[in-house]
Design a protein around this motif. Structure first.
Motif, mmCIF file in Angstrom:
data_model
loop_
_atom_site.group_PDB
_atom_site.id
_atom_site.type_symbol
_atom_site.label_atom_id
_atom_site.label_comp_id
_atom_site.label_asym_id
_atom_site.label_seq_id
_atom_site.Cartn_x
_atom_site.Cartn_y
_atom_site.Cartn_z
ATOM 1 N N MET A 136 0.818 -1.201 0.000
ATOM 2 C CA MET A 136 0.000 0.000 0.000
ATOM 3 C C MET A 136 0.860 1.264 0.000
ATOM 4 O O MET A 136 0.559 2.238 -0.688
ATOM 5 C CB MET A 136 -0.930 0.002 1.212
ATOM 6 N N VAL A 137 1.938 1.240 0.772
ATOM 7 C CA VAL A 137 2.849 2.391 0.785
ATOM 8 C C VAL A 137 3.491 2.575 -0.590
ATOM 9 O O VAL A 137 3.561 3.691 -1.117
ATOM 10 C CB VAL A 137 3.934 2.231 1.868
ATOM 11 N N ALA A 138 3.943 1.473 -1.181
ATOM 12 C CA ALA A 138 4.555 1.556 -2.513
ATOM 13 C C ALA A 138 3.573 2.100 -3.536
ATOM 14 O O ALA A 138 3.940 2.902 -4.410
ATOM 15 C CB ALA A 138 5.055 0.175 -2.946
ATOM 16 N N ALA A 139 2.308 1.686 -3.439
ATOM 17 C CA ALA A 139 1.292 2.167 -4.373
ATOM 18 C C ALA A 139 1.045 3.657 -4.186
ATOM 19 O O ALA A 139 0.862 4.397 -5.165
ATOM 20 C CB ALA A 139 -0.011 1.390 -4.178
ATOM 21 N N ARG A 140 1.040 4.127 -2.940
ATOM 22 C CA ARG A 140 0.817 5.557 -2.696
ATOM 23 C C ARG A 140 1.984 6.386 -3.223
ATOM 24 O O ARG A 140 1.775 7.432 -3.852
ATOM 25 C CB ARG A 140 0.605 5.811 -1.208
#
Length: 276
Positions: A136-140
């Motif tokens: 999720m962090v990578a996607a953000r």
């Protein structure tokens, strides 16, 4: 043991990435451990990505492209893979955000996603997505790449003062986050205003919202609730919210005074001698 789980490449971008990684690795005559040694990771990680059990990063994709001489194939594909890790209800907005020429947003509690540091994003997302936190962090962070384009969108952010005071992730994370906001002071395509507490009632007391404008498509209004997003091109909604946003801009501190307030909060509240 080497993982040989079969994949359906059409099942998802992640499955397609994994199947292509396996196909091109095998075409190069390399085992998982051999390729891992070349790109400085374990063979186990290669296997997990090939079987869609692990989401690749952009850095990993760039190293794979160099190792397998794929002409940037995986680097181009990883953006789609990371976007697919966003919540299903949020993906349509992320797709439109990436196409927008002008983004106007009011944020009542948190720093806007395009301006979040990785540590701040991790703290925010850990509340609801602890099982898929890295993804999720990578996607953000991947969403933020639109600001690095040769012709980035114009981004205008009205940030409620509450977002500066709400301690997310601890004092060091907040200090770094506010410092990150200040790096945009001389960026002509990013404008940040703070709506101070003293403004009292204002045109967005009902909560955060975003307006997207495009070069050739209808403008969009976007807002979200706990587990879903609402996006509309209704002209009346756009007219009403556009006027509301203009009122917010007029009520907020100037860009220069906003930067001064952000710097002051960063030092007084989150500096080493700041309040506990």
């Amino acid at each position: 043991m080497v993982n040989i789980r079969s994949l359906d490449p059409s099942a998802s971008p992640l499955d397609y990435y994994g199947s292509e990684l396996r196909r091109l690795r095998e075409a190069a005559g390399l085992g998982q451990s051999q390729l891992g040694g070349i790109v400085f990771c374990t063979g186990s990680l290669i296997g997990q990505i090939e079987t869609a059990k692990k989401v690749p990063t952009r850095d990993f994709s760039e190293r794979i492209d160099a190792a397998l001489m794929t002409g940037g194939f995986f680097t181009r594909l990883v953006g789609l893979v990371l976007r697919s890790q966003l919540p299903t209800w949020f993906q349509p907005y992320a797709e439109m955000e990436a196409k927008a020429a002008y983004i106007s947003t009011y944020q009542s509690q948190l720093v806007y996603g395009l301006l979040q540091t990785p540590a701040y994003a991790r703290a925010v997302l850990s509340v609801e997505h602890s099982d898929l936190l890295d993804e999720m962090v990578a996607a953000r962070i991947e969403r933020q790449r639109i600001l690095e384009r040769d012709r980035p969108p114009v981004l205008w952010v009205v940030l409620d003062e509450a977002a500066l005071s709400r301690e997310i992730g601890g004092r060091e994370v907040m200090r770094a986050q506010l410092g990150h906001l200040l790096t945009f002071v001389n960026e002509p395509w990013v404008q940040i205003q703070v709506l101070p507490f003293k403004a009292g009632e204002h045109a967005a007391v009902m909560g955060s919202f975003t307006l997207l404008r495009f070069d050739s498509d209808p403008d969009l209004f976007y807002a979200e609730s706990y587990d879903m997003g609402h996006m509309t091109a209704n002209p009346e909604v756009m007219r009403e919210r556009s006027v509301g946003y203009a009122r917010l801009q007029a009520t907020a501190l100037s860009v220069e005074d906003s930067a001064s307030l952000i710097a002051r909060v960063m030092e007084e509240r989150y500096g080493h001698g700041g309040v506990a």
